[in-house]
Design an enzyme around this catalytic site. Structure first.
Site, PDB file in Angstrom:
ATOM      1  N   CYS A 111       0.815  -1.225   0.000  1.00 45.68           N
ATOM      2  CA  CYS A 111       0.000   0.000   0.000  1.00 45.68           C
ATOM      3  C   CYS A 111       0.845   1.269   0.000  1.00 45.68           C
ATOM      4  O   CYS A 111       0.319   2.360  -0.227  1.00 45.68           O
ATOM      5  CB  CYS A 111      -0.944   0.006   1.189  1.00 45.68           C
ATOM      6  SG  CYS A 111      -1.988  -1.450   1.235  1.00 45.68           S
ATOM      7  N   HIS A 248      -3.428   7.177   2.415  1.00 43.34           N
ATOM      8  CA  HIS A 248      -3.862   5.869   1.933  1.00 43.34           C
ATOM      9  C   HIS A 248      -5.260   5.566   2.473  1.00 43.34           C
ATOM     10  O   HIS A 248      -5.533   5.753   3.657  1.00 43.34           O
ATOM     11  CB  HIS A 248      -2.866   4.798   2.370  1.00 43.34           C
ATOM     12  CG  HIS A 248      -3.326   3.406   2.082  1.00 43.34           C
ATOM     13  ND1 HIS A 248      -3.842   3.049   0.858  1.00 43.34           N
ATOM     14  CD2 HIS A 248      -3.386   2.301   2.862  1.00 43.34           C
ATOM     15  CE1 HIS A 248      -4.188   1.776   0.895  1.00 43.34           C
ATOM     16  NE2 HIS A 248      -3.919   1.295   2.093  1.00 43.34           N
ATOM     17  N   ASN A 278     -10.257  -0.078  -0.341  1.00 42.70           N
ATOM     18  CA  ASN A 278      -8.794   0.027  -0.240  1.00 42.70           C
ATOM     19  C   ASN A 278      -8.185  -0.571  -1.510  1.00 42.70           C
ATOM     20  O   ASN A 278      -8.375  -1.751  -1.783  1.00 42.70           O
ATOM     21  CB  ASN A 278      -8.353  -0.749   1.009  1.00 42.70           C
ATOM     22  CG  ASN A 278      -6.842  -0.774   1.204  1.00 42.70           C
ATOM     23  OD1 ASN A 278      -6.083  -0.448   0.303  1.00 42.70           O
ATOM     24  ND2 ASN A 278      -6.421  -1.180   2.388  1.00 42.70           N
TER      25      ASN A 278
HETATM   26  N1  COA Z   1     -19.405  -8.907   8.034  1.00 48.86           N
HETATM   27  C1  COA Z   1     -19.986  -9.218   9.202  1.00 48.86           C
HETATM   28  N2  COA Z   1     -19.307  -9.633  10.272  1.00 48.86           N
HETATM   29  C2  COA Z   1     -17.961  -9.718  10.148  1.00 48.86           C
HETATM   30  C3  COA Z   1     -17.306  -9.407   8.954  1.00 48.86           C
HETATM   31  C4  COA Z   1     -18.075  -8.996   7.862  1.00 48.86           C
HETATM   32  N3  COA Z   1     -17.536  -8.653   6.663  1.00 48.86           N
HETATM   33  N4  COA Z   1     -15.990  -9.604   9.132  1.00 48.86           N
HETATM   34  C5  COA Z   1     -15.813 -10.013  10.399  1.00 48.86           C
HETATM   35  N5  COA Z   1     -17.021 -10.083  11.018  1.00 48.86           N
HETATM   36  C6  COA Z   1     -17.289 -10.467  12.394  1.00 48.86           C
HETATM   37  C7  COA Z   1     -16.242 -11.337  13.006  1.00 48.86           C
HETATM   38  O1  COA Z   1     -16.437 -12.683  12.670  1.00 48.86           O
HETATM   39  C8  COA Z   1     -16.415 -11.055  14.463  1.00 48.86           C
HETATM   40  O2  COA Z   1     -17.493 -11.807  14.912  1.00 48.86           O
HETATM   41  P1  COA Z   1     -17.476 -12.481  16.391  1.00 48.86           P
HETATM   42  O3  COA Z   1     -17.367 -11.321  17.335  1.00 48.86           O
HETATM   43  O4  COA Z   1     -18.769 -13.202  16.434  1.00 48.86           O
HETATM   44  O5  COA Z   1     -16.266 -13.345  16.403  1.00 48.86           O
HETATM   45  C9  COA Z   1     -16.832  -9.594  14.501  1.00 48.86           C
HETATM   46  O6  COA Z   1     -17.296  -9.282  13.194  1.00 48.86           O
HETATM   47  C10 COA Z   1     -15.731  -8.653  14.891  1.00 48.86           C
HETATM   48  O7  COA Z   1     -14.599  -8.980  14.149  1.00 48.86           O
HETATM   49  P2  COA Z   1     -13.274  -8.189  14.345  1.00 48.86           P
HETATM   50  O8  COA Z   1     -12.242  -8.734  13.403  1.00 48.86           O
HETATM   51  O9  COA Z   1     -12.943  -8.129  15.800  1.00 48.86           O
HETATM   52  O10 COA Z   1     -13.702  -6.729  13.884  1.00 48.86           O
HETATM   53  P3  COA Z   1     -12.952  -5.399  14.028  1.00 48.86           P
HETATM   54  O11 COA Z   1     -13.781  -4.471  14.800  1.00 48.86           O
HETATM   55  O12 COA Z   1     -11.513  -5.562  14.420  1.00 48.86           O
HETATM   56  O13 COA Z   1     -12.939  -4.877  12.526  1.00 48.86           O
HETATM   57  C11 COA Z   1     -11.556  -4.637  10.597  1.00 48.86           C
HETATM   58  C12 COA Z   1     -12.275  -5.622  11.528  1.00 48.86           C
HETATM   59  C13 COA Z   1     -10.849  -5.465   9.528  1.00 48.86           C
HETATM   60  C14 COA Z   1     -12.596  -3.737   9.933  1.00 48.86           C
HETATM   61  C15 COA Z   1     -10.564  -3.791  11.434  1.00 48.86           C
HETATM   62  O14 COA Z   1      -9.732  -4.616  12.209  1.00 48.86           O
HETATM   63  C16 COA Z   1      -9.692  -2.930  10.562  1.00 48.86           C
HETATM   64  O15 COA Z   1     -10.147  -2.016   9.923  1.00 48.86           O
HETATM   65  N6  COA Z   1      -8.356  -3.176  10.517  1.00 48.86           N
HETATM   66  C17 COA Z   1      -7.461  -2.497   9.627  1.00 48.86           C
HETATM   67  C18 COA Z   1      -7.455  -3.233   8.323  1.00 48.86           C
HETATM   68  C19 COA Z   1      -6.793  -2.458   7.213  1.00 48.86           C
HETATM   69  O16 COA Z   1      -7.023  -1.300   7.076  1.00 48.86           O
HETATM   70  N7  COA Z   1      -5.994  -3.175   6.411  1.00 48.86           N
HETATM   71  C20 COA Z   1      -5.321  -2.636   5.285  1.00 48.86           C
HETATM   72  C21 COA Z   1      -4.206  -1.745   5.690  1.00 48.86           C
HETATM   73  S1  COA Z   1      -3.268  -1.281   4.322  1.00 48.86           S
END
Ligand code: COA
Length: 321
Positions: A111, A248, A278
């Site tokens: 990225c 980004h 993204n």
């Molecule tokens: N739809 C519905 N539910 C989803 C889901 C989706 N697309 N993806 C995950 N879940 C669920 C999970 O299974 C979990 O369920 P559970 O509590 O029953 O186990 C719940 O949602 C929470 O998951 P979690 O991974 O803890 O969510 P989060 O609040 O950390 O959000 C991201 C996940 C990916 C949105 C967040 O971590 C994030 O934005 N990280 C940065 C990622 C990024 O920007 N990457 C690229 C950088 S270049």
């Protein structure tokens, strides 16, 4: 002598896939994706290729800059999803646009790819190794997503953004900050093919993106404000001197956290992730092109840019438009 961006361009695939469209094929919802990421829709490639979108973005950037393909003597593409291992995406762009005088190569900084390309092109321009550089960030990320992993695949999209650079007497790139942390590479990874030869027989399994979302989130909200602050200080400016932060486009919550840490209003952080998702290396140049075409960027304005992601890698720049 500075390095100036004299033109921008971008290209997105024709097909738009909304969060509701995704909810029809996996266990997710517009509500979950929107509230956690700010993403409403993304463009996914059908017939489009990384090189094809790159060439389309490049043509627009050259037109915007008022240069011809013959003027381009350096092409760098930041990508992790080139169409071939060889030829590089940059060489394919060179052929497509007819930039016969260019040296062309790809770089892999995920990225941060466009920002790394910007710094490399700056070095080429400042040493006189080239006069007019075309830098591109381009991805077809949808081909390396695990579409059974709802926590990752909903975040990403496809597209390309380009910029034309030349040396300038004043303004342009004022400061740069760049870094890598390979020891944390596993938090955002995608395996390629493994050894397969007369000595080692392994199944030809191609890898898909694997991400520890929370670790990546922590990395971004810590590293990006620090890198931006260092860069702004190195440019002899303060955060309040910056007109726009072109960052980004990973997640709206990351943008909001960066704005909060820098104590700047969110209006100074333009957003394209709502309609693009993204797009890794393509995010910053697409955002910049949208800002440019909306007329947001006026001569003399100070723009801070930052890319961050796989590697781990990050890079920031401050430039006077
Ligand atoms: N739809 C519905 N539910 C989803 C889901 C989706 N697309 N993806 C995950 N879940 C669920 C999970 O299974 C979990 O369920 P559970 O509590 O029953 O186990 C719940 O949602 C929470 O998951 P979690 O991974 O803890 O969510 P989060 O609040 O950390 O959000 C991201 C996940 C990916 C949105 C967040 O971590 C994030 O934005 N990280 C940065 C990622 C990024 O920007 N990457 C690229 C950088 S270049």
């Amino acid at each position: 002598m500075g390095t100036k961006i004299i033109g921008t361009g971008s290209c997105l695939p024709e097909t738009i896939v909304t969060n509701d469209d995704l909810a029809k094929i996996m266990d997710t919802s517009d509500e979950w994706i929107s509230t956690r990421t700010g993403i409403k829709e993304r463009h996914l490639a059908k017939d489009e290729t990384t090189a094809g979108m790159s060439a389309a973005a490049a043509r627009k950037a050259m037109e915007n800059a008022g240069v011809t393909a013959q003027d381009i003597d350096l092409i760098i593409v930041g990508t992790v999803t080139a169409d071939h291992i060889t030829p590089s995406c940059a060489c394919e762009v060179q052929a497509a646009i007819g930039a016969d005088n260019a040296v062309a190569f790809d770089i892999n900084a995920a990225c941060s790819g466009f920002m790394f390309a910007l710094n490399i092109a700056h070095a080429y321009l400042q040493t006189g190794a080239c006069k007019t550089a075309l830098i591109i960030g381009a991805e077809t990320l949808s081909k390396i997503m695990d579409w059974d992993d709802r926590s990752t695949c909903v975040l990403f999209g496809d597209g390309a953004g380009a910029a034309v650079l030349q040396k300038s007497d004043r303004g342009g790139l004022l400061a740069f900050d760049q870094g890598s942390d390979g020891a944390k590479g596993s938090v955002l990874s995608c395996a390629d093919r493994t050894n397969n030869n007369p000595l080692v027989k392994t199944p030809r399994e191609l890898g898909y993106v694997h991400m520890d979302g929370q670790e990546v989130y922590r990395f971004a909200v810590t590293t990006v404000p620090q890198s931006l602050t260092r860069t702004i200080e190195a440019a002899g400016l303060s955060v309040q001197d910056i007109d726009y932060f072109a960052l980004h486009q990973a997640n709206i919550r990351i943008l909001q956290a960066v704005a909060k840490r820098l104590k700047v209003s969110e209006e100074r952080l333009p957003v394209s992730l709502d309609h693009c998702g993204n797009i890794s290396a393509a995010s910053v140049p697409i955002l910049l092109d949208e800002m440019n075409r909306k007329g947001l960027l006026k001569p003399g304005m100070k723009v801070a840019m930052s890319g961050f992601g796989g590697g781990l890698t990050w890079a920031s720049a401050v430039l006077e438009w």
